[in-house]
Write a protein that holds these residues in place. Structure first.
Motif, PDB file in Angstrom:
ATOM      1  N   MET A   1       2.733  39.783  27.239  1.00 27.21           N
ATOM      2  CA  MET A   1       3.110  39.481  25.865  1.00 27.21           C
ATOM      3  C   MET A   1       1.850  39.536  24.982  1.00 27.21           C
ATOM      4  O   MET A   1       0.843  38.948  25.307  1.00 27.21           O
ATOM      5  CB  MET A   1       3.747  38.097  25.807  1.00 27.21           C
ATOM      6  N   VAL A   5       3.374  39.056  19.383  1.00 25.24           N
ATOM      7  CA  VAL A   5       4.683  38.570  19.825  1.00 25.24           C
ATOM      8  C   VAL A   5       4.633  37.051  19.993  1.00 25.24           C
ATOM      9  O   VAL A   5       5.572  36.343  19.618  1.00 25.24           O
ATOM     10  CB  VAL A   5       5.126  39.264  21.131  1.00 25.24           C
ATOM     11  N   MET A   6       3.526  36.544  20.514  1.00 24.73           N
ATOM     12  CA  MET A   6       3.388  35.087  20.689  1.00 24.73           C
ATOM     13  C   MET A   6       3.436  34.362  19.340  1.00 24.73           C
ATOM     14  O   MET A   6       4.048  33.301  19.227  1.00 24.73           O
ATOM     15  CB  MET A   6       2.108  34.754  21.455  1.00 24.73           C
ATOM     16  N   LYS A   9       7.077  34.325  18.199  1.00 25.76           N
ATOM     17  CA  LYS A   9       7.870  33.385  19.005  1.00 25.76           C
ATOM     18  C   LYS A   9       7.553  31.944  18.624  1.00 25.76           C
ATOM     19  O   LYS A   9       8.452  31.128  18.451  1.00 25.76           O
ATOM     20  CB  LYS A   9       7.596  33.596  20.500  1.00 25.76           C
ATOM     21  N   LYS A  10       6.270  31.641  18.494  1.00 27.35           N
ATOM     22  CA  LYS A  10       5.842  30.285  18.174  1.00 27.35           C
ATOM     23  C   LYS A  10       6.384  29.840  16.808  1.00 27.35           C
ATOM     24  O   LYS A  10       6.731  28.679  16.615  1.00 27.35           O
ATOM     25  CB  LYS A  10       4.312  30.211  18.199  1.00 27.35           C
ATOM     26  N   LYS A  12       9.131  30.705  15.560  1.00 27.57           N
ATOM     27  CA  LYS A  12      10.600  30.605  15.654  1.00 27.57           C
ATOM     28  C   LYS A  12      11.314  31.383  14.541  1.00 27.57           C
ATOM     29  O   LYS A  12      12.343  30.932  14.010  1.00 27.57           O
ATOM     30  CB  LYS A  12      11.044  29.147  15.668  1.00 27.57           C
TER      31      LYS A  12
END
Length: 159
Positions: A1, A5-6, A9-10, A12
């Motif tokens: 990843m 992308v992190m 994702k973090k 939201k």
């Protein structure tokens, strides 16, 4: 990843990943992404690093559609700089932590001021590099601006 992308994702946010097989002989990474994924080129944005002179900022990030060219004069004017030129690839890679062709506006090593071309605001979602060649992140341009503290400006060359 990837770091990009992190970050998504973090935060939201709603986003979609689109992977494709990158062709190392591709001349334009952004156009390759648009064509391979069957996307309208004006919804796929390339991440460019720009070097400014005569401004308090020395490096900035600019995003324009892959089928457009960056208006460096408009970027210079926005930051009240004397001149704006494309940063050397080695500087772009060192500053962002990404390889050219996979530079994402998200998750860069150093947080830089970001300008998104105003054309993005006409799209419900846009595609940006996911942090490596062959990976695109589809997201709402407003989410991109919020995550990067970016600003909107007319920075693509017209015509």
């Amino acid at each position: 990843m990837t770091p990009a992308v992190m970050v998504a994702k973090k935060a939201k946010i709603d986003f979609f990943l689109h992977e494709y097989s990158h062709d190392p002989t591709a001349v334009s990474y952004g156009m390759e992404a648009a064509e391979t994924l069957g996307l309208e080129a004006d919804r796929v944005y390339k991440t460019l690093l720009v070097q400014l002179s005569g401004s308090k900022e020395s490096l900035v990030v600019a995003l324009v559609p892959v089928n457009s060219q960056l208006n460096t004069k408009a970027v210079a004017n926005y930051f009240k700089a004397k001149k704006a030129v494309m940063a050397e690839p080695i500087i772009a890679e060192r500053t962002t932590g990404y390889l050219v062709g996979g530079i994402s506006p998200l998750g860069q090593k150093k947080v830089l001021p970001l300008l998104l071309d105003e054309s993005a605001m006409a799209c419900k979602s846009i595609f940006i590099s996911g942090g490596k060649r062959g990976l695109e992140i589809e997201l709402d341009p407003n989410d991109l601006l919020a995550l990067t503290r970016g600003k909107i400006a007319a920075i693509k060359k017209s015509g």
